[in-house]
Design a protein around this motif. Structure first.
Motif, mmCIF file in Angstrom:
data_model
loop_
_atom_site.group_PDB
_atom_site.id
_atom_site.type_symbol
_atom_site.label_atom_id
_atom_site.label_comp_id
_atom_site.label_asym_id
_atom_site.label_seq_id
_atom_site.Cartn_x
_atom_site.Cartn_y
_atom_site.Cartn_z
ATOM 1 N N ILE A 161 24.393 39.187 -23.907
ATOM 2 C CA ILE A 161 24.297 40.029 -25.104
ATOM 3 C C ILE A 161 24.193 39.119 -26.317
ATOM 4 O O ILE A 161 25.082 38.309 -26.586
ATOM 5 C CB ILE A 161 25.524 40.952 -25.222
ATOM 6 N N LEU A 162 23.087 39.261 -27.056
ATOM 7 C CA LEU A 162 22.828 38.412 -28.219
ATOM 8 C C LEU A 162 23.215 39.132 -29.502
ATOM 9 O O LEU A 162 22.949 40.335 -29.643
ATOM 10 C CB LEU A 162 21.345 38.035 -28.268
ATOM 11 N N SER A 167 17.331 44.898 -28.702
ATOM 12 C CA SER A 167 16.297 45.183 -27.712
ATOM 13 C C SER A 167 16.209 44.145 -26.593
ATOM 14 O O SER A 167 15.639 44.422 -25.542
ATOM 15 C CB SER A 167 14.936 45.289 -28.402
ATOM 16 N N ILE A 168 16.739 42.953 -26.829
ATOM 17 C CA ILE A 168 16.612 41.876 -25.836
ATOM 18 C C ILE A 168 17.979 41.589 -25.204
ATOM 19 O O ILE A 168 18.893 41.123 -25.884
ATOM 20 C CB ILE A 168 16.055 40.593 -26.479
ATOM 21 N N LEU A 228 28.036 51.765 -30.364
ATOM 22 C CA LEU A 228 27.955 50.372 -30.829
ATOM 23 C C LEU A 228 26.730 49.634 -30.289
ATOM 24 O O LEU A 228 26.541 48.454 -30.589
ATOM 25 C CB LEU A 228 29.224 49.621 -30.420
ATOM 26 N N HIS A 229 25.939 50.330 -29.473
ATOM 27 C CA HIS A 229 24.734 49.741 -28.884
ATOM 28 C C HIS A 229 25.062 48.508 -28.041
ATOM 29 O O HIS A 229 24.380 47.475 -28.120
ATOM 30 C CB HIS A 229 23.716 49.378 -29.971
ATOM 31 N N LEU A 357 29.523 43.159 -34.310
ATOM 32 C CA LEU A 357 29.380 44.002 -33.120
ATOM 33 C C LEU A 357 28.670 45.306 -33.468
ATOM 34 O O LEU A 357 27.828 45.792 -32.699
ATOM 35 C CB LEU A 357 30.766 44.290 -32.531
ATOM 36 N N LYS A 358 28.981 45.860 -34.625
ATOM 37 C CA LYS A 358 28.401 47.136 -35.014
ATOM 38 C C LYS A 358 26.953 47.008 -35.449
ATOM 39 O O LYS A 358 26.140 47.917 -35.194
ATOM 40 C CB LYS A 358 29.246 47.732 -36.170
ATOM 41 N N ILE A 359 26.586 45.900 -36.087
ATOM 42 C CA ILE A 359 25.221 45.805 -36.650
ATOM 43 C C ILE A 359 24.256 45.138 -35.696
ATOM 44 O O ILE A 359 23.189 44.686 -36.090
ATOM 45 C CB ILE A 359 25.235 45.044 -37.988
ATOM 46 N N ARG A 360 24.597 45.063 -34.415
ATOM 47 C CA ARG A 360 23.639 44.506 -33.468
ATOM 48 C C ARG A 360 22.342 45.294 -33.481
ATOM 49 O O ARG A 360 22.357 46.518 -33.568
ATOM 50 C CB ARG A 360 24.223 44.538 -32.047
#
Length: 360
Positions: A161-162, A167-168, A228-229, A357-360
């Motif tokens: 998780i980046l 999307s990636i 949180l995506h 974490l929220k603005i991923r």
């Protein structure tokens, strides 16, 4: 254990059904570890004094540290006992994630115990030779990494998780073992390096445990993960119970470790805590957030690497002494000021990581 017994306990009183609730057990785990560490802390200090398990101070260190000589060390035993008891009572012992973390916690604690014991017996700061410490740390990290890879391959537990990128999410494959190795060994040694002033390492550890607990709740809950995506990983919310135990035991230990310290955690505490935080971050797939949360640990470690590398290259020092907290000590900063400012920085980094974490 109580999760397992719940089905039998509800026969006598239906209120025991609350044991199923993770938040309830999180709170109970916190208070259990806090109370255990407070109850055994004073007795442990007396016991370690009687056994002459006292801190060996580096002769080339800051002169202000010479008065720390004779302070009981190996106080990490308090933390480990409190965590193990709390997890045993409140965690779901059928959850494989719990056992991964506990195995690393105890294993690295044993390495730290041997290191501390050798320092005390030989009355020097060498302890366990660095190559052997590194070999055992590496072996345990790879063993755990292989186990987690076998169980979680081709699932989100082995994806990367980046930060800032939704999307990636690349599949790591066998490189998962490399990431696991770096995070576990790196985090354990980073906490160990930072543990040089009274309370300097334990409070950032507590903050990170709080942050990872929040992420564990979110990752293990479908709606929160979607909001949180982040990928939903089943059963990871149980890791919050261990985080609560680290939180509680850390605060209990701080009661005795705050400046001027009555006891030091030693390698048995720093190696165990650092490695366990690393494993939890890996299981939650939040290695990059751990890097932000543990910014104080990262800076301390980088200062040592830069100092050694630059000295070997140019024969000169960047800092007056490494890790960097010693540099500030030699520049005249009072120890409590350095400690508290690092706590403030650690809290800020925790909040930044949660926003990230929220603005991923």
């Amino acid at each position: 254990m109580l999760v397992f017994l719940k089905e039998y306990l509800v026969i006598f009183y239906s209120g025991f059904d609350v044991i199923s609730d993770v938040i309830f057990r999180f709170i109970c785990s916190f208070f259990t570890s806090l109370c255990v560490s407070l109850l055994i802390g004073r007795r442990m200090i007396i016991c370690l004094n009687k056994l002459s398990c006292r801190q060996i101070v580096r002769m080339d260190g800051p002169k202000s540290h010479f008065n720390k000589s004779g302070t009981p060390t190996m106080g990490g035993i308090i933390i480990l006992v409190a965590i193990i008891m709390s997890v045993f009572f409140w965690a779901d012992l059928c959850n494989i994630y719990i056992w991964f973390v506990m195995f690393v916690l105890v294993s690295y604690g044993i390495i730290g115990f041997v290191d501390d014991y050798k320092k005390i017996v030989h009355k020097n700061t060498v302890g366990l030779p660095a190559r052997w410490k590194y070999i055992w740390q590496s072996a345990i990290a790879l063993l755990v990494g292989i186990g987690m890879y076998i169980i979680g391959r081709e699932t989100y537990t082995t994806f990367l998780i980046l930060p800032f990128i939704k999307s990636i999410i690349p599949q790591l494959g066998i490189f998962y073992l490399l990431i696991t190795y770096i995070v576990i060994v790196g985090t354990s040694n980073a906490v160990n390096i930072t543990d040089g002033l009274d309370g300097l390492a334990i409070v950032p550890t507590v903050f990170i445990a709080i942050g990872l607990a929040i992420i564990a709740f979110a990752t293990g809950t479908v709606k929160c993960a979607a909001y949180l995506h982040i990928p939903y990983i089943a059963h990871t919310s149980e890791l919050a119970i261990i985080c609560a135990a680290i939180f509680g035991s850390g605060l209990g230990f701080l009661w005795f470790n705050t400046y001027p310290a009555q006891i030091f955690m030693g390698d048995i505490g720093s190696l165990a805590l650092g490695s366990s935080l690393g494993v939890i971050a890996i299981l939650l797939r939040q290695e990059f957030l751990l890097l932000i949360m543990g910014g104080v640990f990262l800076i301390e470690t980088i200062s040592v690497i830069l100092q050694i590398g630059y000295f070997k290259w140019c024969g000169q020092r960047i800092f007056r002494m490494a890790p960097i907290h010693h540099h500030y000590e030699l520049n005249g900063y009072p120890e409590p000021r350095i400690i508290v400012r690092c706590w403030i920085i650690s809290l800020i980094l925790l909040l930044i990581s949660l926003v990230t974490l929220k603005i991923r």
